[in-house]
Design an enzyme around this catalytic site. Sequence first.
Site, short mmCIF file in Angstrom:
data_model
loop_
_atom_site.label_atom_id
_atom_site.label_comp_id
_atom_site.label_asym_id
_atom_site.label_seq_id
_atom_site.Cartn_x
_atom_site.Cartn_y
_atom_site.Cartn_z
N GLY A 1 0.84 -1.20 0.00
CA GLY A 1 0.00 0.00 0.00
C GLY A 1 0.87 1.25 0.00
N ASN B 1 18.19 3.84 2.61
CA ASN B 1 18.42 2.41 2.82
C ASN B 1 19.13 1.75 1.64
OD1 ASN B 1 17.55 -0.46 3.83
ND2 ASN B 1 16.69 -0.27 1.77
N SER C 1 26.60 -0.03 8.38
CA SER C 1 26.86 -1.47 8.52
C SER C 1 27.91 -1.69 9.59
CB SER C 1 27.37 -2.03 7.20
OG SER C 1 27.79 -3.37 7.37
N TYR D 1 33.58 -1.59 0.62
CA TYR D 1 32.22 -1.54 1.20
C TYR D 1 32.30 -0.96 2.61
CZ TYR D 1 27.75 -3.15 3.14
OH TYR D 1 26.52 -3.22 3.75
N ALA E 1 34.69 0.86 3.86
CA ALA E 1 35.16 2.25 3.78
C ALA E 1 34.00 3.18 3.42
CB ALA E 1 36.29 2.36 2.76
N ALA E 2 33.14 2.71 2.51
CA ALA E 2 31.99 3.54 2.11
C ALA E 2 31.04 3.73 3.28
CB ALA E 2 31.27 2.90 0.93
N LYS E 3 30.77 2.66 4.03
CA LYS E 3 29.86 2.77 5.17
C LYS E 3 30.49 3.61 6.29
CE LYS E 3 26.29 0.18 3.77
NZ LYS E 3 25.02 0.83 3.35
#
Length: 235
Positions: A46, A77, A129, A139, A141-143
């Site tokens: 919905g 997200n 993360s 990954y 490093a990006a987080k």
Amino acid sequence: MRTIVVTGGATGIGRATAERFRADGDNVVITGRRTDVLEKAAAELGARAVVCDATDPAQVERLLDALPEQVDVLVNNAGGNTDFGRPDGGLTQLKANWLANLEANLINAVLTTTALAPRLTTAVVHLGSIAGARGPGSYGAAKAGLALWNADVAAELGPRGITSNVVAPGFTAGTEFFQGRLTDERRETLLQATLTKRAGEVGDIAGTIHFLASPAARHLTGQVLHVNGGALTGR
Ligand SMILES: NC(=O)c1ccc[n+]([C@@H]2O[C@H](COP(=O)([O-])OP(=O)(O)OC[C@H]3O[C@@H](n4cnc5c(N)ncnc54)[C@H](OP(=O)(O)O)[C@@H]3O)[C@@H](O)[C@H]2O)c1
């Protein structure tokens, strides 16, 4: 009734988050890149579907056209480890792999938050993360970058009474994150690393995001909340 935007809201944690806000009767907009997956999820929840690749500035600008003048909560997200399935190679490939993870987990949130900032009223929640505290690789490093940049967002939006926080999950089942690459052995290792001896569930993460967007959390900003069953303990 509030308006909630959840990027990557068709599957996994994003979908559970959209469902949690829909249970309050909120007006929920979910985004993603796969039209079929997105529209099916929106119909089931919905919610409203808007196809938008959060790493593409033009698409993020077009997203604004599909949104009301007031957006109460933004949940950044969309993301994931783009190293899964990418080839190894020389430095050129390495650079491409790193940029892919930075785009998918940091630049996307920067673009969406910047575009929506003038319309926000209440809260921004970014999905970090456990990897942002201890790797691996681009990954993680990006987080980690996302968590640091969150402090800037919190400072910028704070005077308007808007909070900005990172929810950093540990291993969470019921998502497409591992793209079918999670072996039973690795799953067991991740599970045993928790103090609760269970995998996180998408509802565990959605519940924390929902709390951060509630009046009870109005003095909670600029933080990273680890939701990982104690696989990484705070101090
Ligand atoms: N599951 C875990 O164990 C875990 C642990 C720590 C952190 N996280 C983080 O949690 C967040 C949610 O992931 P998940 O575990 O729920 O995995 P998921 O099921 O793969 O969900 C990711 C969603 O984001 C969408 N997406 C990816 N890139 C996008 C983009 N550029 N623009 C718009 N949508 C995009 C995907 O749909 P499309 O492909 O259709 O776009 C998908 O619906 C991610 O940021 C992830 O890094 C997950």
